[in-house]
Write a protein that holds these residues in place. Sequence first.
Motif, mmCIF file in Angstrom:
data_model
loop_
_atom_site.group_PDB
_atom_site.id
_atom_site.type_symbol
_atom_site.label_atom_id
_atom_site.label_comp_id
_atom_site.label_asym_id
_atom_site.label_seq_id
_atom_site.Cartn_x
_atom_site.Cartn_y
_atom_site.Cartn_z
ATOM 1 N N GLN A 256 1.120 -12.118 -1.320
ATOM 2 C CA GLN A 256 0.894 -11.543 -0.031
ATOM 3 C C GLN A 256 2.188 -12.120 1.051
ATOM 4 O OE1 GLN A 256 -2.651 -13.650 0.630
ATOM 5 N NE2 GLN A 256 -3.870 -11.658 0.567
ATOM 6 N N GLY A 257 2.819 -13.478 0.644
ATOM 7 C CA GLY A 257 3.991 -13.663 1.514
ATOM 8 C C GLY A 257 5.313 -13.178 1.035
ATOM 9 N N LEU A 258 5.395 -12.708 -0.237
ATOM 10 C CA LEU A 258 6.565 -12.128 -0.921
ATOM 11 C C LEU A 258 6.804 -10.644 -0.695
ATOM 12 C CD1 LEU A 258 7.618 -12.792 -4.571
ATOM 13 C CD2 LEU A 258 7.520 -10.669 -3.731
ATOM 14 N N VAL A 259 5.586 -10.087 -0.740
ATOM 15 C CA VAL A 259 5.958 -8.527 -0.596
ATOM 16 C C VAL A 259 6.538 -8.273 0.757
ATOM 17 C CG1 VAL A 259 4.706 -6.352 -0.565
ATOM 18 C CG2 VAL A 259 4.207 -8.023 -2.383
ATOM 19 N N GLY A 260 7.393 -7.394 1.017
ATOM 20 C CA GLY A 260 7.835 -6.855 2.191
ATOM 21 C C GLY A 260 8.695 -7.731 3.122
ATOM 22 N N TYR A 261 8.743 -9.189 2.723
ATOM 23 C CA TYR A 261 9.613 -10.080 3.394
ATOM 24 C C TYR A 261 11.008 -9.787 3.393
ATOM 25 C CZ TYR A 261 11.136 -14.500 5.335
ATOM 26 O OH TYR A 261 11.904 -15.455 6.067
ATOM 27 N N ASP A 262 11.759 -9.550 4.089
ATOM 28 C CA ASP A 262 13.092 -9.056 4.059
ATOM 29 C C ASP A 262 13.950 -10.150 4.621
ATOM 30 O OD1 ASP A 262 15.453 -7.456 3.848
ATOM 31 O OD2 ASP A 262 14.788 -6.042 5.046
ATOM 32 N N ILE A 263 14.969 -10.575 3.811
ATOM 33 C CA ILE A 263 16.058 -11.607 4.167
ATOM 34 C C ILE A 263 17.512 -10.930 4.027
ATOM 35 C CG2 ILE A 263 14.631 -13.604 3.984
ATOM 36 C CD1 ILE A 263 16.409 -14.188 1.371
ATOM 37 N N LEU A 264 17.503 -9.727 3.702
ATOM 38 C CA LEU A 264 18.718 -9.165 3.285
ATOM 39 C C LEU A 264 19.781 -9.061 4.271
ATOM 40 C CD1 LEU A 264 17.235 -5.919 1.391
ATOM 41 C CD2 LEU A 264 18.067 -8.182 0.454
ATOM 42 N N ASP A 265 19.551 -9.042 5.350
ATOM 43 C CA ASP A 265 20.758 -8.950 6.525
ATOM 44 C C ASP A 265 20.965 -10.531 6.682
ATOM 45 O OD1 ASP A 265 20.176 -6.466 6.983
ATOM 46 O OD2 ASP A 265 18.929 -6.791 8.838
ATOM 47 N N GLN A 266 20.200 -11.460 6.372
ATOM 48 C CA GLN A 266 20.547 -13.190 6.631
ATOM 49 C C GLN A 266 21.394 -13.302 5.342
ATOM 50 O OE1 GLN A 266 15.917 -13.897 7.473
ATOM 51 N NE2 GLN A 266 16.948 -15.512 6.721
ATOM 52 N N LEU A 267 21.347 -12.697 4.454
ATOM 53 C CA LEU A 267 22.270 -13.302 3.389
ATOM 54 C C LEU A 267 23.794 -13.151 3.665
ATOM 55 C CD1 LEU A 267 20.337 -11.543 0.057
ATOM 56 C CD2 LEU A 267 20.295 -13.958 1.089
ATOM 57 N N ALA A 268 24.108 -12.031 4.395
ATOM 58 C CA ALA A 268 25.443 -11.721 4.916
ATOM 59 C C ALA A 268 26.216 -12.977 5.511
ATOM 60 C CB ALA A 268 25.632 -10.701 5.762
ATOM 61 N N GLU A 269 25.258 -13.983 6.233
ATOM 62 C CA GLU A 269 25.969 -15.100 6.781
ATOM 63 C C GLU A 269 25.765 -16.410 5.667
ATOM 64 O OE1 GLU A 269 26.768 -14.629 9.736
ATOM 65 O OE2 GLU A 269 26.168 -12.609 9.635
ATOM 66 N N VAL A 270 25.402 -15.999 4.711
ATOM 67 C CA VAL A 270 25.071 -17.403 3.411
ATOM 68 C C VAL A 270 26.816 -17.375 2.876
ATOM 69 C CG1 VAL A 270 24.333 -18.153 1.413
ATOM 70 C CG2 VAL A 270 22.908 -17.386 3.182
ATOM 71 N N ASP A 271 27.506 -18.564 3.066
ATOM 72 C CA ASP A 271 28.732 -18.765 2.478
ATOM 73 C C ASP A 271 28.677 -19.608 1.450
ATOM 74 O OD1 ASP A 271 31.404 -18.200 2.317
ATOM 75 O OD2 ASP A 271 32.017 -20.043 3.600
ATOM 76 N N VAL A 272 27.353 -20.210 1.100
ATOM 77 C CA VAL A 272 27.368 -21.203 -0.148
ATOM 78 C C VAL A 272 27.821 -20.543 -1.347
ATOM 79 C CG1 VAL A 272 25.906 -22.568 -1.288
ATOM 80 C CG2 VAL A 272 25.333 -22.341 1.052
ATOM 81 N N PRO A 273 28.655 -21.166 -2.080
ATOM 82 C CA PRO A 273 29.131 -20.689 -3.471
ATOM 83 C C PRO A 273 27.727 -20.470 -4.261
ATOM 84 C CG PRO A 273 30.522 -22.595 -2.896
ATOM 85 C CD PRO A 273 29.391 -22.642 -2.039
ATOM 86 N N THR A 274 27.864 -19.079 -4.755
ATOM 87 C CA THR A 274 26.603 -18.854 -5.441
ATOM 88 C C THR A 274 26.727 -18.182 -6.712
ATOM 89 O OG1 THR A 274 25.593 -18.242 -3.062
ATOM 90 C CG2 THR A 274 24.376 -17.220 -5.322
#
Length: 330
Positions: A256-274
């Motif tokens: 229930q917590g996973l489905v539909g939760y969207d962080i895609l726009d936030q990822l553009a601000e992540v500068d941690v080496p990945t």
Amino acid sequence: MSTRRQDAPSTTLARQLLEEFLPFAPPSSPLPDPTPAEGPDPYGNPDPEWLEIDWREHLRQVEIDGTRVNYVELGSGPRMAIVFVHGLSGSWQNWLENIPHFARERRVLALDLPGFGHSPMPEWEISIESYGRLLHRFCDALSVGDCAVVGNSMGGFISAEAASAQPDRFEKLVLVSAAGVSSARLRRQPAETVARMATAAAPLLLKLQQRGLRRPRVRWATFKGLFQHPEALRRELLLETFHNGAGRPGFLAAVQGLVGYDILDQLAEVDVPTLIVWGRNDRVVPSQDAVGFAQRLRNSRTVIFDDTGHLPQLERPTRFNRVLETFLAG
């Protein structure tokens, strides 16, 4: 030394149902090109180090926000610590092939998320956000300083959420077949229905697995949704990871917590080496999603394991450990 407890239920039906009824991507989508191995790349591990460890000596518990969290801790040393985060229907045992390798020179921790493994359900509502906050507080409670967070499947989703919420908390981020791209498009109601079906069927499937896992053909039929070649993996590994992980009370709430939760726009601000690692033949979270993460995480590198399913860290531990070690040392 076996880590399994006799009363721990297990099932992979949850993933099989999700695969059948909730495909994340159309089968016609082209698969990404595999990454050359650049070294030994066997499937499985016939002589695993983890079988020689008495894991009872390394089991710990810590209370965080009124919730008891079960975890395992191994190793010490000056090199960057690692926190491993399992996925849906998982447990800390999803990292059995990796913990001993990295514990030789590092502090390594792997937790059971509340509601999974042997961590009880929390008083707070389960969500990707709340699990992300728990990950921060877990590190703070155990005085984990500079560290890499490594998450598989839902655990990758949680790790990405935690890194985006507190960009300075982790030195490095590793996403292994991570949810969070295709799952943002899923509809909640059918996902919850499938989750309820899987939870109800768990005890029956456990009995069937216990009777037949000695036979490679049965292992293949049972676990083909997760592994590319389950018949080639040690039976002990299959028993450990899924007896301790699946069929737990947190499953439905996590879906229930996973489905539909969207962080895609936030990822553009992540500068941690990945580092993004994926099995090219993943049937749970399609390997096309690796491209989706790479396009948004500007400081990332992607490695695609050919002929590999949803758990590359268990399917190809020699290569996975080498790739992760190289990334952490860079």
